[in-house]
Design an enzyme around this catalytic site. Structure first.
Site, short mmCIF file in Angstrom:
data_model
loop_
_atom_site.label_atom_id
_atom_site.label_comp_id
_atom_site.label_asym_id
_atom_site.label_seq_id
_atom_site.Cartn_x
_atom_site.Cartn_y
_atom_site.Cartn_z
N ASP A 307 42.41 1.87 2.96
CA ASP A 307 43.45 2.78 3.42
C ASP A 307 44.17 2.10 4.59
O ASP A 307 43.66 1.14 5.17
CB ASP A 307 42.82 4.10 3.87
CG ASP A 307 43.82 5.02 4.52
OD1 ASP A 307 44.90 5.23 3.95
OD2 ASP A 307 43.53 5.53 5.62
N ASP A 501 39.62 6.97 6.18
CA ASP A 501 39.19 7.85 7.26
C ASP A 501 39.76 9.25 7.17
O ASP A 501 39.37 10.13 7.92
CB ASP A 501 39.57 7.25 8.62
CG ASP A 501 41.06 7.39 8.92
OD1 ASP A 501 41.87 7.32 7.96
OD2 ASP A 501 41.42 7.57 10.09
N ASP A 505 41.60 10.56 1.72
CA ASP A 505 40.78 9.47 1.18
C ASP A 505 39.49 9.97 0.55
O ASP A 505 38.83 9.23 -0.19
CB ASP A 505 40.41 8.48 2.29
CG ASP A 505 41.63 7.87 2.94
OD1 ASP A 505 42.57 7.52 2.21
OD2 ASP A 505 41.65 7.76 4.18
#
Length: 607
Positions: A307, A501, A505
């Site tokens: 990410d 995080d 996600d």
């Protein structure tokens, strides 16, 4: 100590087996000694038979069958001491496996914070706290500063500042006006505001993401125990040796001795010891791995999906440039802006203050401060009028609009005016974490074949940020479902690790072979969905965790190979009558000690 019923049963069986073995040894030579060994073996054997039947019903064949055969044969042919030793070794191995899982659960419960279960609702001119499932469309809710928006709704107040990074990947707060829609799961980054609920909590965005997490986790095939992958061949060979010894000599005790030596205690014990040691070593590096299966999976990772916001980047606004006008001083512009922003709680204001203090600037106290929510701050610093805020806010009060040339995609600007004249502007963005480039090179050298970026941020921002990093692919503008689909696509090429995080996600973390969450500042949903949690707000421990996983698995495999080799030698000796069942059990103990000592090397893995 393990707390769920299954783990408590494993603990009890180990204690019973140990107590019976020791009691029989204390009663050596007396008629009660065999009874003590038998009494200690039978509960372990019964639990083992139940587990074998369950495994067979699932179509799984494991080395537990050999342990059951050796205990049964030893009891049937009058070798209760050998049966008791096998019972202790087997129950010890299962206890170690449950201990690793229980420890991981306990550490996670201490680490994670839970999503609030209540909301504040306006009713008859007063406020009341209600459970989330009591919220109905049309309810007017108060969202306090720093609170998470509990349901989807529309803004009922004139303005709100929302931190949407957990859902969208946008690192900088967004300003919403009255009537605009907002999703559950975002955080109030400004003053308290009112929200009109448009959906119940169960139907809102955040709840939908959690359902995706559950579905993704359920769809992921469980990892088989490493020792079980050797089971069929070793089981068949051991039974063949035992059958040949009995058939050729007519002595069933030789077959018992073979089965006792064949009991896969080195595999059942050494593998969990090596993996538990690896879990402990990884935890020392700030990498919390939720169990041995996750550690095994880490050792085989082919693709890494990252990410962007809060993972590849810092996840919070920072000053990347200072533009000054008319020969001004950059430090001076930053100083007056930070001095005035000391009176503001806005995340960007706090970032400006933090940068000034990091540079060692002395900040005077501001006076006559007036904050215009979502727009800027006005006040006096060192006897001069100062304005800090958005371009439009400052331009409207100074009559000078700054050109936006030189501002990279994804950055925002904060204008600063002193004495009624525009003095400059601060450019703020979410920069890459320090050392990301070398870290990615290190991961490639360590065996990661593909490194992919998956972000909900805009394509232009993602492209600019990752330029020069040599990523295999960059995917932008992804929804949680899009990230989930990307994980599924990459898994077709090999085992996948996903690092993130945010709430957005969490489904992808649950679906990946190994999900890694940034636990220090990440969302609770992502940490709960993940298999691995980084306990510090840095990516560097991930490389160490991968090294530990690979080395711990290699040590476990070494122990398996050594245990099988030594066990086969012992089986051959027992088949020729060179070892009695009790001697075979003692030889098995010696093999156990050797492979366990080898497995404990995982505690000293260097990274």
């Amino acid at each position: 100590m393990p707390r769920n019923p299954a783990d408590q049963l494993k603990t009890a069986l180990l204690l019973i087996a140990l107590a019976g073995l020791l009691a029989g040894l204390a009663l050596w030579g007396q008629p009660a000694a065999p009874l003590a060994w038998q009494a200690a073996t039978l509960p372990v054997l019964a639990a083992l038979v139940v587990e074998i039947l369950r495994s067979l019903a699932r179509g799984e064949v494991g080395l537990d069958i050999l342990a059951a055969l050796s205990m049964s044969a030893a009891l049937a042919f009058g070798e209760p001491l050998a049966a008791s030793v096998v019972a202790v070794m087997y129950s010890g191995g299962t206890f170690l496996e449950s201990f690793a899982s229980a420890r991981a659960r306990a550490e996670m419960e201490a680490l994670l914070t839970r999503v609030p279960r209540t909301a504040t609702r306006h009713k008859d001119g007063a406020l009341e706290d209600i459970p989330l499932d009591a919220i109905r469309p049309g309810d007017l809710l108060l969202i306090a500063q720093g609170a998470t928006v509990p349901v989807d709704g529309t803004l009922a107040s004139p303005m709100a500042m929302l931190d949407t990074s957990a859902l969208t990947g946008e690192p900088l707060p967004r300003r919403l006006s009255q009537g605009q829609a907002t999703m559950s799961g975002v955080t109030n980054a400004g003053e308290a505001f009112d929200l009109t609920a448009t959906r119940a909590a169960a139907d809102s965005t955040y709840a939908g993401i959690l359902r995706m997490v559950q579905a993704a986790g359920a769809a992921k095939a469980p990892m088989a125990r490493l020792a079980d992958r050797w089971s069929l061949g070793f089981l068949g060979l051991s039974l063949a040796i035992a059958g040949a010894a009995w058939g050729l000599t007519g002595d069933p005790v030789r077959a018992v001795a073979v089965l006792v030596v064949a009991t896969p205690c080195p595999l059942i014990l050494a593998v969990p010891v090596a993996l538990v040691a690896g879990l402990s070593r990884a935890a020392q590096l700030g990498v919390l791995i939720k169990g041995a299966a996750a550690l095994e999976a880490m050792a085989r990772i082919h693709t890494l999906i990252l990410d962007k916001t809060g993972t590849l980047t810092e996840g919070r606004p920072q000053i990347t440039a200072i533009h000054v006008l008319d020969g001004g001083d950059a430090a001076g512009v930053l100083r007056v802006a930070a001095a005035l922003d000391q009176a503001s709680t806005h995340p960007m204001a706090q970032a400006i203050v933090a940068e000034a203090r990091a540079r060692g600037l002395v900040l005077p106290l501001p006076e006559q401060v007036q904050e215009f929510a979502g727009e800027g701050v006005a006040g006096r610093v060192d006897g001069q009028d100062v304005l800090v805020g958005g371009e439009a806010f400052v331009a409207a009060r100074t009559g000078r609009q700054l050109a936006l040339a030189g501002v990279e995609p994804g950055a925002v600007t904060v204008s600063v005016a002193v004495g009624g004249k525009t003095a400059g502007r601060l450019v703020m963005a979410d920069p890459l974490r320090k050392g990301v480039g070398p870290l990615l090179r290190h991961l490639r050298e360590g065996g990661i074949a593909r490194i992919v970026l998956a972000t909900g941020d805009r394509a232009a921002v993602a492209a600019r940020l990752t330029e020069g990093l040599g990523l295999t692919a960059v995917h932008a503008d992804l929804t949680p479902a899009g990230k989930l689909a990307l994980v599924a696509e990459e898994r077709a090429r090999g085992p996948v690790m996903m690092v993130g995080d945010g709430v957005n996600d969490a489904p992808a973390l649950a679906a990946a072979d190994v999900g890694v969450a940034m636990g220090a500042r990440g969302a609770a949903a992502s940490a709960e969905a993940a298999d691995v949690v980084l306990l510090v707000d840095r990516l560097e421990p991930l490389a160490g965790g991968l090294t530990v996983a690979r080395r711990a698995r290699a040590i476990a495999l070494q122990s398996v190979a050594a245990g099988i080799g030594l066990s086969l030698l012992g089986q051959v000796a027992a088949a020729f009558g060179l070892l009695s069942p009790v001697q075979g059990a003692l030889a098995q103990e010696a093999i156990d000690v050797a492979v366990i000592l080898n497995a404990l090397r995982a505690l000293r893995i260097k990274v």
